[in-house]
Structure formats: structure tokens, C-alpha cells
Design a protein around this motif. Structure first.
Motif, PDB file in Angstrom:
ATOM      1  N   ALA A   1      -7.831   1.941   2.130  1.00  0.00           N
ATOM      2  CA  ALA A   1      -6.388   1.808   1.864  1.00  0.00           C
ATOM      3  C   ALA A   1      -6.154   2.002   0.374  1.00  0.00           C
ATOM      4  O   ALA A   1      -7.004   1.656  -0.435  1.00  0.00           O
ATOM      5  N   THR A   2      -5.019   2.577   0.028  1.00  0.00           N
ATOM      6  CA  THR A   2      -4.668   2.736  -1.388  1.00  0.00           C
ATOM      7  C   THR A   2      -3.638   1.685  -1.765  1.00  0.00           C
ATOM      8  O   THR A   2      -2.508   1.699  -1.262  1.00  0.00           O
ATOM      9  N   VAL A   3      -4.059   0.779  -2.626  1.00  0.00           N
ATOM     10  CA  VAL A   3      -3.189  -0.344  -2.997  1.00  0.00           C
ATOM     11  C   VAL A   3      -2.148   0.119  -4.011  1.00  0.00           C
ATOM     12  O   VAL A   3      -2.458   0.877  -4.931  1.00  0.00           O
TER      13      VAL A   3
ATOM     14  N   THR B   1      -3.918  17.111   3.061  1.00  0.00           N
ATOM     15  CA  THR B   1      -4.527  16.545   1.846  1.00  0.00           C
ATOM     16  C   THR B   1      -3.490  15.717   1.104  1.00  0.00           C
ATOM     17  O   THR B   1      -2.343  16.120   0.955  1.00  0.00           O
ATOM     18  N   ARG B   2      -3.899  14.527   0.699  1.00  0.00           N
ATOM     19  CA  ARG B   2      -3.092  13.663  -0.159  1.00  0.00           C
ATOM     20  C   ARG B   2      -3.988  13.212  -1.290  1.00  0.00           C
ATOM     21  O   ARG B   2      -5.218  13.289  -1.190  1.00  0.00           O
ATOM     22  N   SER B   3      -3.396  12.676  -2.366  1.00  0.00           N
ATOM     23  CA  SER B   3      -4.168  12.330  -3.564  1.00  0.00           C
ATOM     24  C   SER B   3      -5.377  11.469  -3.258  1.00  0.00           C
ATOM     25  O   SER B   3      -6.426  11.614  -3.863  1.00  0.00           O
ATOM     26  N   SER B   4      -5.213  10.521  -2.343  1.00  0.00           N
ATOM     27  CA  SER B   4      -6.288   9.561  -2.118  1.00  0.00           C
ATOM     28  C   SER B   4      -7.052   9.814  -0.824  1.00  0.00           C
ATOM     29  O   SER B   4      -7.906   9.023  -0.453  1.00  0.00           O
ATOM     30  N   TYR B   5      -6.759  10.926  -0.176  1.00  0.00           N
ATOM     31  CA  TYR B   5      -7.418  11.247   1.099  1.00  0.00           C
ATOM     32  C   TYR B   5      -8.891  11.574   0.827  1.00  0.00           C
ATOM     33  O   TYR B   5      -9.191  12.431  -0.008  1.00  0.00           O
TER      34      TYR B   5
ATOM     35  N   ALA C   1       4.666   6.251   3.903  1.00  0.00           N
ATOM     36  CA  ALA C   1       4.551   6.711   5.293  1.00  0.00           C
ATOM     37  C   ALA C   1       3.545   7.853   5.418  1.00  0.00           C
ATOM     38  O   ALA C   1       3.839   8.923   5.948  1.00  0.00           O
ATOM     39  N   CYS C   2       2.340   7.620   4.894  1.00  0.00           N
ATOM     40  CA  CYS C   2       1.326   8.686   4.872  1.00  0.00           C
ATOM     41  C   CYS C   2       0.862   9.044   6.284  1.00  0.00           C
ATOM     42  O   CYS C   2       0.553   8.153   7.081  1.00  0.00           O
ATOM     43  N   PRO C   3       0.760  10.346   6.579  1.00  0.00           N
ATOM     44  CA  PRO C   3       0.348  10.759   7.924  1.00  0.00           C
ATOM     45  C   PRO C   3      -1.107  10.452   8.239  1.00  0.00           C
ATOM     46  O   PRO C   3      -1.511  10.481   9.391  1.00  0.00           O
ATOM     47  N   ASN C   4      -1.894  10.144   7.200  1.00  0.00           N
ATOM     48  CA  ASN C   4      -3.328   9.926   7.421  1.00  0.00           C
ATOM     49  C   ASN C   4      -3.676   8.472   7.660  1.00  0.00           C
ATOM     50  O   ASN C   4      -4.853   8.113   7.742  1.00  0.00           O
ATOM     51  N   ILE C   5      -2.689   7.604   7.756  1.00  0.00           N
ATOM     52  CA  ILE C   5      -2.962   6.167   7.785  1.00  0.00           C
ATOM     53  C   ILE C   5      -3.871   5.770   8.962  1.00  0.00           C
ATOM     54  O   ILE C   5      -4.733   4.903   8.808  1.00  0.00           O
ATOM     55  N   GLY C   6      -3.686   6.400  10.111  1.00  0.00           N
ATOM     56  CA  GLY C   6      -4.526   6.065  11.270  1.00  0.00           C
ATOM     57  C   GLY C   6      -5.988   6.315  10.956  1.00  0.00           C
ATOM     58  O   GLY C   6      -6.851   5.451  11.166  1.00  0.00           O
TER      59      GLY C   6
ATOM     60  N   THR D   1       0.854  -1.196   0.000  1.00  0.00           N
ATOM     61  CA  THR D   1       0.000   0.000   0.000  1.00  0.00           C
ATOM     62  C   THR D   1       0.883   1.236   0.000  1.00  0.00           C
ATOM     63  O   THR D   1       1.951   1.236   0.620  1.00  0.00           O
ATOM     64  N   VAL D   2       0.411   2.262  -0.675  1.00  0.00           N
ATOM     65  CA  VAL D   2       1.174   3.503  -0.670  1.00  0.00           C
ATOM     66  C   VAL D   2       1.048   4.167   0.704  1.00  0.00           C
ATOM     67  O   VAL D   2       1.919   4.933   1.115  1.00  0.00           O
ATOM     68  N   CYS D   3      -0.025   3.825   1.414  1.00  0.00           N
ATOM     69  CA  CYS D   3      -0.225   4.379   2.766  1.00  0.00           C
ATOM     70  C   CYS D   3       0.984   4.060   3.645  1.00  0.00           C
ATOM     71  O   CYS D   3       1.492   4.913   4.375  1.00  0.00           O
ATOM     72  N   GLU D   4       1.478   2.816   3.546  1.00  0.00           N
ATOM     73  CA  GLU D   4       2.639   2.404   4.350  1.00  0.00           C
ATOM     74  C   GLU D   4       3.947   2.807   3.683  1.00  0.00           C
ATOM     75  O   GLU D   4       4.845   3.343   4.330  1.00  0.00           O
TER      76      GLU D   4
HETATM   77  S1  SF4 Z   1      -4.458   9.572   2.470  1.00  0.00           S
HETATM   78 FE1  SF4 Z   1      -4.296   7.978   0.872  1.00  0.00          FE
HETATM   79  S2  SF4 Z   1      -2.208   7.181   1.085  1.00  0.00           S
HETATM   80 FE2  SF4 Z   1      -2.680   8.292   2.986  1.00  0.00          FE
HETATM   81  S3  SF4 Z   1      -3.453   6.705   4.383  1.00  0.00           S
HETATM   82 FE3  SF4 Z   1      -5.228   7.650   3.352  1.00  0.00          FE
HETATM   83  S4  SF4 Z   1      -5.630   6.294   1.608  1.00  0.00           S
HETATM   84 FE4  SF4 Z   1      -3.550   5.848   2.303  1.00  0.00          FE
END
Ligand code: SF4
Length: 328
Positions: free
Chosen positions: A83-85, A303-307, A70-75, A64-67
Motif C-alpha cells: 500500500a502507498t501511504v 502503470t502508476r508511480s508506485s506500481y 481510486a487506483c485501479p491496481n488496488i486489488g 492511502t493514495v491507493c484509495e
Molecule cells: S499502484 Fe500504487 S497507488 Fe495503486 S494500488 Fe498499487 S500501491 Fe496503491
């Protein structure tokens, strides 16, 4: 997870960076890192939903790109099982100055990956899924066929799930690569410009600004019904007027949705943060972008692309319908 490893993991997550990689040697080690302002702080991921999402991804051998980023929004996201695969493996052929994804020679493409992604979407009960990938400059089509296979597997197994893809630039690949993905009809096609053209040589040297812009333009030309989306990181040294120019360029490529978020330095070896853009300045950028005609704008420090991609997809659809109803 051992205590020290857990600490390092949590630290990396609160230092995260925008998804999607491009290419370049990492910047020299910077002395000292700027302290993050209060508006950047996020909670450590401790929920049951987080653990379940993680377990499912491991059992299906999915990255996952979340891990990886190291995306701050993962929690927050994984608690809601969003989750973004990241397909095509966990190793990128480029090494952008902003990106935390591992660089090297990737493994062979996993033929089971499309079915595993579809299983994950079904198990997580996703109404909307975001699929991204590493850059695969080693493959003749840059990995386009695997995007197509994943879209087809999702349509077969979870037909009501809407699909958003966040692709590499397919630079130096045949045009047929992107044409095949568009023909598979994802609901949203995202490709991030990431930064202003002046900073490409240092931040994204393996990419070309106008090639990325052309990719977005060609998706819209090939199928105007597909929503297009692109993102920018702030805090890398860009000037306000340069950002406004990028917005104009995106609009000239008919990009529907703009995302903007604060760049965070994942490790001391990555490009340093030049500025923490305030929430108020993000608000000002958003107002300008809306005035330039984007259907939707999401701009805030985290904000992130998949948030919130699912909620934003619904808003984007509603905005298009309202625009069509108004005859604009
Ligand atoms: S913002 Fe996107 S990359 Fe970050 S944890 Fe959420 S789904 Fe994953």
C-alpha cells in the motif's frame, strides 16, 4: 460497507487516476464518458489480503493514495499487502484537473503519523515502502519536516525497509525544505511531472513545469546516490513529440526512472480522457525512453508511480551496478 456504497467504491476504483495531485479548478462536467478499452479492465478487490490491509490502515488512522486516488491496481497491490501511504492528511490544498484526492483546508499535522507509518511497514512486512502526500501549501515548509520524521521513524523501526518518497513540488517554499528531505536519505525520490508543459495551465495550473523539473535536478545535485524517478500520464491530449521532449528534459535533470500510465477520468467533473493509448504505443514510448538513457522505464496502461515499486527498485539498483561495472 453498504451495497450501494460498495458499488460506488468499486466503480471509482476501476475508473482510477494516477497518484499525486497538483493544482487547478476541476474541468467542466463532460457529457458522456468514453468506454474503457478491454486492456484497462481490472478485477474487483475481494481477497483476504485486501481486507487485512484496509483494516490495518484504518486502525492506524492512515490514508492511502491507493484509495484516495481510486487506483485501479488496488486489488492486486493490496492482496500482496503493498500500500502507498499518503501522509499529511487526506485533504489537498490544490485541486488538479486529473486528481481524485479531496480538496479543502487540511487538518493539523498528526504528530503520531510517523510512528503509525513505521508500524504499518512492520505489520505489512514491507521490504520497500512508498510514501506520498497531499500538497500542503498552508505549511511554511510544505510538509517537508513530516517527510523527514517519517523517514527517521522507518529507519528506527524497520531499518531493512527501503524507502521511496513521492513528494509535492514544494513550490514557493524555502530550498531548505527539499534539502532537509534529501539529507534524510530516502532510497528513491520521486516527483511526477504528470504531463507535457503545454497542458500545465489546464491540467496542473497550480504547478510550474520548470519548477518541477528543477526539483528533480536539485535532488540529484544534492545527493547523486539517491535514485530519482518521475512519471507521466498519457491520454490527456499530449502529442508524441511533446512526450519525447519531456523525456529529454528528464534526462537532462538526470532522472533515473520513468513511469508512464494511462490517465483515467475519476469523475465526470475531472479532465476528460482524450485518448486511450494502446499497449503497443506504450511499448514504443518505452523503447524510445530506454534509448534516451533512463536506467529503468515502466510504461503500460495500468502503470502508476508506485506500481511494483519494490521490484522496480531492485531492477534499478541492478541496472546502476551494471552500468558502473561497464564504466559507463
Ligand atoms: S499502484 Fe500504487 S497507488 Fe495503486 S494500488 Fe498499487 S500501491 Fe496503491
Amino acid at each position: 460497507m453498504a451495497r450501494r456504497r460498495l458499488y460506488r467504491y468499486l466503480r471509482a476504483m476501476t475508473d482510477a487516476v494516477s497518484p499525486i495531485a497538483a493544482a487547478a479548478p476541476l474541468a467542466p462536467r463532460t457529457e458522456g464518458r468514453q468506454r474503457k478499452p478491454d486492456w484497462i479492465r481490472v478485477k474487483a478487490p475481494t481477497s483476504v489480503g485486501f481486507s487485512e490491509t484496509r483494516k490495518l490502515m484504518r486502525s492506524l488512522n492512515l490514508a492511502t493514495v491507493c484509495e484516495e486516488a481510486a487506483c485501479p491496481n488496488i486489488g492486486e497491490c493490496w492482496t500482496k499487502k503493498h500500500a502507498t501511504v499518503m501522509i499529511l492528511g487526506d485533504t489537498c490544498t490544490r485541486a488538479c484537473a486529473f486528481c481524485n484526492v479531496k480538496t479543502g483546508m487540511p487538518r493539523a499535522v498528526d504528530p503520531l503519523e510517523p510512528e503509525h507509518v513505521a508500524t504499518a511497514a512492520a505489520e505489512l512486512g514491507l521490504e520497500h515502502i512508498v510514501i506520498t502526500s497531499v500538497d500542503r501549501d498552508d505549511l511554511p515548509d510544505g510538509g517537508a519536516k513530516q517527510f523527514v520524521r517519517v523517514i527517521e521513524a522507518l529507519r528506527r523501526n524497520t531499518p531493512s525497509t527501503t524507502i521511496e518518497i513521492l513528494t509535492p513540488d514544494f513550490r514557493n517554499k524555502p530550498e531548505a525544505a527539499v534539502e532537509a528531505i534529501v539529507a534524510a536519505r530516502p532510497d528513491v525520490y520521486n516527483h511526477n511531472l504528470e504531463t507535457v508543459p503545454r497542458l500545465y495551465p489546464t491540467i496542473r495550473p497550480g504547478a510550474r513545469y520548470y519548477a518541477s523539473l528543477r526539483l528533480l535536478e536539485s535532488v540529484k545535485r544534492l545527493d547523486p546516490t539517491i535514485f530519482t524517478k518521475s512519471g507521466l500520464m498519457t491520454g490527456l491530449g499530449e502529442q508524441r513529440l511533446e512526450v519525447h521532449q519531456v523525456m529529454d528534459d528528464m534526462r537532462s535533470a538526470d532522472v533515473d526512472f520513468l513511469t508512464m500510465g494511462q490517465y483515467l477520468q475519476p469523475t465526470p467533473r475531472h479532465a476528460k480522457v482524450e485518448e486511450f493509448v494502446t499497449p503497443q504505443a506504450f511499448g514504443a514510448y518505452a523503447a524510445i525512453a530506454r534509448a534516451k538513457g533512463f536506467l529503468l522505464v515502466a510504461a503500460s496502461p495500468l502503470t502508476r508511480s508506485s506500481y511494483h515499486a519494490g521490484d522496480d527498485f531492485a531492477k534499478m539498483k541492478a541496472a546502476r551496478e551494471a552500468k558502473l561495472a561497464a564504466g559507463r
